[in-house]
Motif scaffolding. Sequence first.
Motif, short mmCIF file in Angstrom:
data_model
loop_
_atom_site.label_atom_id
_atom_site.label_comp_id
_atom_site.label_asym_id
_atom_site.label_seq_id
_atom_site.Cartn_x
_atom_site.Cartn_y
_atom_site.Cartn_z
N SER A 1 8.07 -95.78 61.48
CA SER A 1 6.79 -95.49 62.48
C SER A 1 7.87 -94.11 62.04
O SER A 1 8.63 -93.96 61.77
CB SER A 1 7.39 -95.74 64.24
N VAL A 2 6.12 -92.42 61.88
CA VAL A 2 6.26 -91.56 61.60
C VAL A 2 6.14 -90.35 62.81
O VAL A 2 5.37 -91.00 63.41
CB VAL A 2 6.05 -91.24 60.72
N GLY A 3 7.09 -89.57 63.00
CA GLY A 3 6.78 -88.64 64.44
C GLY A 3 7.76 -89.69 65.65
O GLY A 3 8.99 -90.01 65.38
N THR A 4 7.34 -88.79 66.87
CA THR A 4 7.99 -88.92 67.90
C THR A 4 6.77 -89.09 68.98
O THR A 4 5.60 -89.00 69.20
CB THR A 4 8.65 -87.97 68.28
N TRP A 5 7.24 -89.90 69.99
CA TRP A 5 7.19 -90.98 71.30
C TRP A 5 5.75 -89.43 72.22
O TRP A 5 7.02 -88.66 71.87
CB TRP A 5 7.71 -91.59 71.81
N PRO A 6 4.84 -89.85 72.52
CA PRO A 6 4.18 -90.30 72.39
C PRO A 6 2.59 -90.52 70.81
O PRO A 6 2.10 -90.57 70.60
CB PRO A 6 2.70 -89.98 73.35
N MET A 7 3.14 -89.48 69.84
CA MET A 7 2.78 -89.27 68.70
C MET A 7 3.26 -90.11 67.54
O MET A 7 3.93 -89.39 66.37
CB MET A 7 2.99 -87.36 68.13
N LEU A 8 3.48 -91.70 67.62
CA LEU A 8 4.00 -92.39 67.07
C LEU A 8 2.78 -92.31 65.55
O LEU A 8 2.18 -93.45 66.36
CB LEU A 8 4.82 -93.75 66.98
#
Length: 145
Positions: free
Chosen positions: A52-59
């Motif tokens: 996964s790329v990004g950080t929660w909640p924008m994964l």
Amino acid sequence: MVTVRRTIDAPADAVWAVLADGWLYPSWVVGASRMREVDPAWPGVGASLHHSVGTWPMLLNDTTTVLASVPKRELVLRARGWPFGEAEIRLVLQERAQGCEVEMSEVARSGPGRLVPEAAQSVLIRPRNVESLRRLAYLAEGESR
């Protein structure tokens, strides 16, 4: 193509050990945040990492696949990051008297990233890849101790 280099104070064996452990991918690749699955054949040609790329909640869930692999010498990857596109990353390891030099090259291969001029790609990619090699060095140097 954007290329960065770093001499790591560890042998190529230790650097390769980090690259060959797919579960460590988010530990050294800037932007990768978690692993979901590692193909058992990693880092063999055709094997994939599901990350996964990004950080929660924008994964964003995506994959990185091995295009070429020469143990302890070269690893060529196709990294997906849709909707942004796909990039090809080439890592070349060269044993040195004082460790291992790693050269990391990246080029956008598909998607909107291909439309970005090379100079602009360099501004975005170079700092990220410099940091990725710094993280790879920390892991490999720790592995070699």
